[in-house]
Design an enzyme around this catalytic site. Structure first.
Site, PDB file in Angstrom:
ATOM      1  N   GLY A 111     -22.400  24.582   1.816  1.00  0.00           N
ATOM      2  CA  GLY A 111     -23.171  24.729   0.584  1.00  0.00           C
ATOM      3  C   GLY A 111     -23.034  23.546  -0.362  1.00  0.00           C
ATOM      4  O   GLY A 111     -22.348  22.569  -0.070  1.00  0.00           O
ATOM      5  N   ILE A 134     -18.279  35.572   7.205  1.00  0.00           N
ATOM      6  CA  ILE A 134     -17.204  36.057   6.360  1.00  0.00           C
ATOM      7  C   ILE A 134     -17.010  37.578   6.478  1.00  0.00           C
ATOM      8  O   ILE A 134     -15.959  38.116   6.130  1.00  0.00           O
ATOM      9  CB  ILE A 134     -17.417  35.591   4.884  1.00  0.00           C
ATOM     10  N   TYR A 147     -25.508  39.605  -8.054  1.00  0.00           N
ATOM     11  CA  TYR A 147     -24.579  38.475  -7.914  1.00  0.00           C
ATOM     12  C   TYR A 147     -23.538  38.513  -9.039  1.00  0.00           C
ATOM     13  O   TYR A 147     -22.334  38.420  -8.804  1.00  0.00           O
ATOM     14  CB  TYR A 147     -25.399  37.180  -7.958  1.00  0.00           C
TER      15      TYR A 147
END
Ligand code: SER
Length: 312
Positions: free
Chosen positions: A11, A49, A138
């Site tokens: 990222g 993950i 988020y």
């Protein structure tokens, strides 16, 4: 000897953090990992993950001592699939914290964000401790993550450290799915098209930071003396705050023909729920945080480096 694992390493932040950590510890001491394969990395492992077994295997097999856990879905793309965003952002973190609790790793870094702000957060000089009732999934996952970090520190003594990043501006790797992404896109479009259509209104002020400051701050926090850290939730961190109009005016000063237009979309409401400026007094006091790049430095550095990258 430290052995570092970086998740979400492909990222915007991860790619540059890996480079900085490799400068510090050596290439083979820093494993980068991500959900997608990458070709040009000599020390990369594929890792979803959510695959706890594989994560634990990697940590044990490679004798990992520190994890920088960057894998996450950001504010704007997170809204397309709230359940998945919660799962990736929160359960991913818990798996890492459990490795700390079980004594398999010594130190953890968890990135939090200005997305923990919500409509009732004070917009100016947002204090370290105030109302954090975010409106995006988020933001919810990050504010909850902060509390879990604090809990694991208090209950199990896990050495976990965290920063609430503002929008990060960089030219090497593009950000994906964030609300602050406009402040990177604008440079690409300025150079490639001479014009940019901004998805936020011209007067939307948000806190931002140049990538070098973000990387330096992160490493500074991770190197800081344990005893100096008074917070185990997440540190407020500030550098600059500006609006789309202010950044576009500076770009215009360097590129006469550049033009900008505004077409706000659903990301406007997200941006409006975040604050404009931040009080980062705790970071300054506890571990001497002091950013170097102001808006003019950022515009100059971005245009210079992106021109080379895109035009050779
Ligand atoms: N840059 C992030 C976003 O816009 C904020 O953490 O989602």
């Amino acid at each position: 000897m430290e052995k570092v694992l970086v998740t979400g390493a492909s990222g915007q932040l991860g790619s540059e953090l890996v480079a900085a950590l490799r400068e510090k510890y050596g290439v083979m001491q820093v494993i980068s990992s991500d959900i997608k394969e990458t070709n040009d990395d000599p020390n990369f492992l594929m890792l979803d993950i959510l695959n706890k077994t594989r994560l634990r295997e990697i940590v044990v097999e490679h004798k990992v001592t520190q994890v920088y856990h960057l894998a996450a879905i950001l504010s704007a793309s997170g809204e397309w699939d709230p359940k998945k965003t919660w799962n990736v952002n929160l359960n991913g973190l818990l798996s890492i914290l459990n490795l700390g609790r079980d004594g398999l790793i010594n130190k953890i870094f968890f990135p939090s964000t200005i997305a923990v702000h919500g409509p009732h957060t004070p917009k100016q000089d947002t204090p370290q401790f105030t109302d954090f009732t975010p409106s995006t999934v988020y933001g919810i996952s990050k504010v909850t993550g902060e509390l879990w970090c604090n809990y694991y520190h208090q209950r199990y003594g896990v050495d976990v450290r965290s920063i609430r990043y503002p929008g990060i501006i960089s030219w090497k790797t593009k950000p994906h799915g964030g609300t602050t992404d406009y402040a990177v896109e604008i440079f690409y479009d300025a150079i490639e098209k001479g014009t940019y259509e901004c998805f936020l209104k011209e007067d939307t002020m948000l806190p931002m930071m140049y990538i070098d400051d973000a990387i330096n701050g992160t490493i500074q926090l991770m190197d800081a003396d344990k005893e100096k850290l008074s917070l185990r939730t997440s540190y407020n961190l500030a550098a600059v705050s500006f609006t789309p109009k202010q950044i576009s005016d500076l770009i215009k000063q360097k590129m006469d023909n550049f033009s900008i237009s505004y077409k706000p979309d659903f990301r406007q409401a997200i941006a409006d729920s975040w604050s404009q400026t931040i009080d980062d007094n705790y970071a300054r006091k506890d571990w001497n945080w002091n950013p170097k790049y102001d808006l003019e430095d950022i515009v100059e550095t971005m245009l210079k480096n992106l021109n080379i990258k895109l035009n050779g």
